[in-house]
Structure formats: C-alpha cells, structure tokens
Write a protein that holds these residues in place. Sequence first.
Motif: not given
Length: 212
Positions: A84, A87-88, A90-92, A94-95, A152, A206, A208, A212
């Motif tokens: 990864r 991205g953070t 948290t972003e991963h 959420a994705r 996080e 989380l 979005v 993506p």
Amino acid sequence: MPSSVQRKRIRKTPEARRAEIVEAAARVALREGLECVTLRRIAEELDVRPGLISHYFPSAEELVAEAFATAATGELDALLPADRPDGTPTEHLARYFALSTGEAYDDISRLWINARHLSRYRPLLRERVAEMERASDDRLEGLIRDGVAAGEFRTDAPRTAAIQILVVLDGLGAHANTDRSNRPEAVTRMALTTAERELGLADGALTVTQAP
C-alpha cells in the motif's frame, strides 16, 4: 472452399498451461459455482480436449480447490493489497468497505458460501478455505496494526478486531442470494459501524461517497 491453412497453436510451458487452466476454472466457479468446475467443463471453456485438463489435474477435486483459492486470492488482493504505497490506513480501510459491499461483491460472496458448504465433504477444498480465511485475517490485521502504529486506530487486539469485522462482512454476504432492497441502513452499515467502534473511530470515518 475451405482454407487449407490451419491455425497455428502456440505451445505453452507446463506452468503457463496449468495457470491457464486454474484461471479458467476460477472464472467458471465465480459465474456458475464450484459444482460446475469439472474437467469437461473447463475443457469446453478453453476449447481443448478433456485429456489435456486431466493431464494437469487427474482429480477434479484438486481443480475445484485451486479454482476457489485463485478466485479468493484475486478478491483479497483487490480489496486489501499487500503493498500500500499510497494513502493512509484509514483511507485503505474505507476503500476496503466501499469495494466489499454492494452487488459488485455478490459473486465472490456466493463463491464463499458455496465453498464453505462443499468443504464439509471435500478435504482439499476445506484446506483451501481455511488457508484463505487465515490469509484474510492476516491481511486485515496487518492493515489495522499499521493504523495503530500511525496513531489512526486504537485497539489492543488487532487480530480480534479483524476477525470481528470479517465475521460481520461474512454474515452480510450470506444474503447475496436474497432481496436486500428493504434492508435497514443500520444493517447495511453494520460492518462499518463495527470497525469504527472497534478501532476507536468517529461515526462515518470509514464512509466514502464513491468506491475507488
């Protein structure tokens, strides 16, 4: 007048041919179910003789197990990449939730239901199901540990949190064959709210707006 020129077949290495067979079996498993992964059906899929398939897979049971593992690994790599770079955590995460919910995820959910049922009677498949469950646990636990290290996420038990999240996702995925149009939003978001609670995140952290 029929052409006398025959199509030239490309000779593939044994490794490449075996991989081609397994990939075709994984496609059939996702579309039609593991029960349809037979030596004859995969030969039809690849437009080859059944004897070629049996040369690499004398037992259909081995091909079924490999088909499931290949499809499940592809799912895992798409949802939770091992690498990864951007991205953070948290972003991963959420994705991950954005991709693992909704109709686009139904085929793989059905495959997991199918595999768990058949694995009661098929030892090779049972081994692959257990391996892929551990791989999913490991991959999500790793992401959670990264989030804890980055400040996080907050949890003293990343493995437990990962398993809790996956159990909820599995439960929701068990309804892939039923009408979910009247499902309450609280149920739809159950995996998200479980993750947010277990990882010390604010409500909606989380969510979005678009996958993506």
